[in-house]
Design a protein around this motif. Structure first.
Motif, PDB file in Angstrom:
ATOM      1  N   GLN A  89       0.801  -1.228   0.000  1.00 34.53           N
ATOM      2  CA  GLN A  89       0.000   0.000   0.000  1.00 34.53           C
ATOM      3  C   GLN A  89       0.836   1.283   0.000  1.00 34.53           C
ATOM      4  O   GLN A  89       0.502   2.228  -0.679  1.00 34.53           O
ATOM      5  CB  GLN A  89      -0.924   0.019   1.233  1.00 34.53           C
ATOM      6  N   GLN A  90       1.905   1.301   0.782  1.00 32.65           N
ATOM      7  CA  GLN A  90       2.675   2.544   0.938  1.00 32.65           C
ATOM      8  C   GLN A  90       3.813   2.680  -0.065  1.00 32.65           C
ATOM      9  O   GLN A  90       4.564   3.644  -0.002  1.00 32.65           O
ATOM     10  CB  GLN A  90       3.241   2.639   2.356  1.00 32.65           C
ATOM     11  N   ILE A  91       3.941   1.731  -0.968  1.00 34.53           N
ATOM     12  CA  ILE A  91       5.029   1.789  -1.941  1.00 34.53           C
ATOM     13  C   ILE A  91       4.548   2.432  -3.228  1.00 34.53           C
ATOM     14  O   ILE A  91       3.457   2.141  -3.719  1.00 34.53           O
ATOM     15  CB  ILE A  91       5.596   0.375  -2.223  1.00 34.53           C
ATOM     16  N   ARG A  92       5.388   3.297  -3.752  1.00 36.16           N
ATOM     17  CA  ARG A  92       5.183   3.897  -5.067  1.00 36.16           C
ATOM     18  C   ARG A  92       6.473   3.654  -5.840  1.00 36.16           C
ATOM     19  O   ARG A  92       7.413   4.438  -5.784  1.00 36.16           O
ATOM     20  CB  ARG A  92       4.860   5.389  -4.928  1.00 36.16           C
ATOM     21  N   ALA A  93       6.503   2.500  -6.511  1.00 35.50           N
ATOM     22  CA  ALA A  93       7.697   2.084  -7.245  1.00 35.50           C
ATOM     23  C   ALA A  93       7.550   2.477  -8.711  1.00 35.50           C
ATOM     24  O   ALA A  93       6.522   2.202  -9.328  1.00 35.50           O
ATOM     25  CB  ALA A  93       7.887   0.569  -7.122  1.00 35.50           C
ATOM     26  N   HIS A 141       6.472  14.167  -9.399  1.00 35.51           N
ATOM     27  CA  HIS A 141       5.022  14.086  -9.562  1.00 35.51           C
ATOM     28  C   HIS A 141       4.366  12.948  -8.794  1.00 35.51           C
ATOM     29  O   HIS A 141       3.189  13.044  -8.445  1.00 35.51           O
ATOM     30  CB  HIS A 141       4.660  13.932 -11.042  1.00 35.51           C
ATOM     31  N   ASN A 142       5.091  11.861  -8.554  1.00 38.12           N
ATOM     32  CA  ASN A 142       4.483  10.675  -7.940  1.00 38.12           C
ATOM     33  C   ASN A 142       5.011  10.362  -6.548  1.00 38.12           C
ATOM     34  O   ASN A 142       4.545   9.423  -5.918  1.00 38.12           O
ATOM     35  CB  ASN A 142       4.691   9.442  -8.833  1.00 38.12           C
ATOM     36  N   ASN A 143       5.987  11.121  -6.095  1.00 39.68           N
ATOM     37  CA  ASN A 143       6.618  10.893  -4.792  1.00 39.68           C
ATOM     38  C   ASN A 143       7.058   9.439  -4.644  1.00 39.68           C
ATOM     39  O   ASN A 143       6.852   8.799  -3.606  1.00 39.68           O
ATOM     40  CB  ASN A 143       5.694  11.302  -3.646  1.00 39.68           C
ATOM     41  N   ALA A 144       7.654   8.898  -5.699  1.00 42.37           N
ATOM     42  CA  ALA A 144       8.112   7.513  -5.680  1.00 42.37           C
ATOM     43  C   ALA A 144       9.102   7.300  -4.548  1.00 42.37           C
ATOM     44  O   ALA A 144       9.954   8.153  -4.286  1.00 42.37           O
ATOM     45  CB  ALA A 144       8.753   7.143  -7.013  1.00 42.37           C
ATOM     46  N   ASP A 180      13.300  16.179  -5.363  1.00 43.97           N
ATOM     47  CA  ASP A 180      12.255  16.275  -4.356  1.00 43.97           C
ATOM     48  C   ASP A 180      10.867  16.163  -4.977  1.00 43.97           C
ATOM     49  O   ASP A 180      10.654  16.522  -6.142  1.00 43.97           O
ATOM     50  CB  ASP A 180      12.349  17.608  -3.613  1.00 43.97           C
ATOM     51  N   PHE A 181       9.929  15.701  -4.188  1.00 45.15           N
ATOM     52  CA  PHE A 181       8.519  15.691  -4.550  1.00 45.15           C
ATOM     53  C   PHE A 181       8.022  17.132  -4.577  1.00 45.15           C
ATOM     54  O   PHE A 181       8.295  17.903  -3.658  1.00 45.15           O
ATOM     55  CB  PHE A 181       7.749  14.852  -3.528  1.00 45.15           C
ATOM     56  N   GLU A 182       7.275  17.501  -5.614  1.00 46.67           N
ATOM     57  CA  GLU A 182       6.790  18.868  -5.752  1.00 46.67           C
ATOM     58  C   GLU A 182       5.572  19.153  -4.893  1.00 46.67           C
ATOM     59  O   GLU A 182       5.270  20.315  -4.604  1.00 46.67           O
ATOM     60  CB  GLU A 182       6.460  19.172  -7.216  1.00 46.67           C
ATOM     61  N   GLY A 183       4.847  18.109  -4.515  1.00 43.55           N
ATOM     62  CA  GLY A 183       3.637  18.322  -3.721  1.00 43.55           C
ATOM     63  C   GLY A 183       2.596  19.077  -4.522  1.00 43.55           C
ATOM     64  O   GLY A 183       2.434  18.835  -5.719  1.00 43.55           O
ATOM     65  N   GLY A 184       1.902  20.002  -3.873  1.00 38.50           N
ATOM     66  CA  GLY A 184       0.897  20.803  -4.571  1.00 38.50           C
ATOM     67  C   GLY A 184      -0.167  19.939  -5.222  1.00 38.50           C
ATOM     68  O   GLY A 184      -0.710  19.026  -4.604  1.00 38.50           O
ATOM     69  N   ASN A 242      -2.630  15.504  -4.187  1.00 34.89           N
ATOM     70  CA  ASN A 242      -3.982  14.955  -4.275  1.00 34.89           C
ATOM     71  C   ASN A 242      -3.997  13.683  -5.117  1.00 34.89           C
ATOM     72  O   ASN A 242      -4.674  12.707  -4.794  1.00 34.89           O
ATOM     73  CB  ASN A 242      -4.941  15.994  -4.855  1.00 34.89           C
ATOM     74  N   ARG A 243      -3.241  13.666  -6.198  1.00 37.69           N
ATOM     75  CA  ARG A 243      -3.179  12.493  -7.076  1.00 37.69           C
ATOM     76  C   ARG A 243      -2.491  11.328  -6.367  1.00 37.69           C
ATOM     77  O   ARG A 243      -2.940  10.190  -6.455  1.00 37.69           O
ATOM     78  CB  ARG A 243      -2.429  12.846  -8.357  1.00 37.69           C
ATOM     79  N   VAL A 244      -1.395  11.611  -5.677  1.00 37.41           N
ATOM     80  CA  VAL A 244      -0.681  10.571  -4.946  1.00 37.41           C
ATOM     81  C   VAL A 244      -1.591   9.978  -3.866  1.00 37.41           C
ATOM     82  O   VAL A 244      -1.592   8.766  -3.637  1.00 37.41           O
ATOM     83  CB  VAL A 244       0.628  11.120  -4.353  1.00 37.41           C
ATOM     84  N   ASN A 245      -2.399  10.827  -3.229  1.00 33.74           N
ATOM     85  CA  ASN A 245      -3.321  10.345  -2.200  1.00 33.74           C
ATOM     86  C   ASN A 245      -4.342   9.358  -2.755  1.00 33.74           C
ATOM     87  O   ASN A 245      -4.881   8.542  -2.015  1.00 33.74           O
ATOM     88  CB  ASN A 245      -4.051  11.509  -1.549  1.00 33.74           C
ATOM     89  N   LYS A 246      -4.611   9.416  -4.055  1.00 32.53           N
ATOM     90  CA  LYS A 246      -5.604   8.541  -4.674  1.00 32.53           C
ATOM     91  C   LYS A 246      -5.019   7.220  -5.168  1.00 32.53           C
ATOM     92  O   LYS A 246      -5.752   6.371  -5.655  1.00 32.53           O
ATOM     93  CB  LYS A 246      -6.261   9.261  -5.858  1.00 32.53           C
ATOM     94  N   ILE A 247      -3.719   7.012  -5.022  1.00 28.79           N
ATOM     95  CA  ILE A 247      -3.097   5.791  -5.522  1.00 28.79           C
ATOM     96  C   ILE A 247      -3.514   4.549  -4.747  1.00 28.79           C
ATOM     97  O   ILE A 247      -3.938   3.561  -5.353  1.00 28.79           O
ATOM     98  CB  ILE A 247      -1.554   5.924  -5.578  1.00 28.79           C
TER      99      ILE A 247
END
Length: 144
Positions: free
Chosen positions: A79-83, A98-101, A127-131, A135-140
């Motif tokens: 769940q917490q991995i963004r590979a 963009h994806n905070n991988a 670095d992750f840009e956030g902003g 919201n998109r990363v939260n929906k992964i």
């Protein structure tokens, strides 16, 4: 910074080059990969890397296999991995921005060792840009 690295038989030489490079910069490395070219099952080396990232024992994970598809698919079951599967520095920048991988997956059969090392540097220094991307990363994840 702490990094966990894992690989199958296709990524052994790449892993050693990456570890040498990162240790020369002062990074602490946990090696979960195979150290030989003998055929192995990549999930056996992905799971401990992903679990260390989830448990916050390390800051990031790096995974290598022939195409990087298998390691990416396996890591992304957590769940917490963004590979992110990457074959050049530009894509590496985007998976961080963009994806905070938190896991970089490198296809050893489709990149050079030098490219792989450069991708690792890009991954760790972007670095992750956030902003709007947060919201998109939260929906992964499917579940929280």
């Amino acid at each position: 910074m702490k990094i966990a690295i894992g690989n199958d038989h296709a990524g052994t030489d790449y892993k050693f080059a990456i570890i040498k490079h990162l240790e020369s910069k002062g990074y602490a490395i946990t090696n979960y990969g195979t150290n030989t070219d003998d055929s192995v099952d990549y999930p056996d080396f992905v799971h401990p890397v992903a679990q260390d990232v989830v448990d916050k024992k390390v800051d990031f994970g790096i995974l290598l296999c022939g195409s990087a598809n298998g390691v990416a698919m396996t890591a992304n079951k957590y769940q917490q991995i963004r590979a992110g599967l990457c074959w050049n520095k530009e894509i590496v920048s985007l998976i961080r921005q963009h994806n905070n991988a938190n896991v970089l997956c490198i296809p050893a059969r489709f990149t050079s060792v030098q490219q792989a090392v450069e991708m690792v540097d890009t991954f760790l220094n972007t670095d992750f840009e956030g902003g709007r991307h947060q919201n998109r990363v939260n929906k992964i994840p499917m579940c929280s």
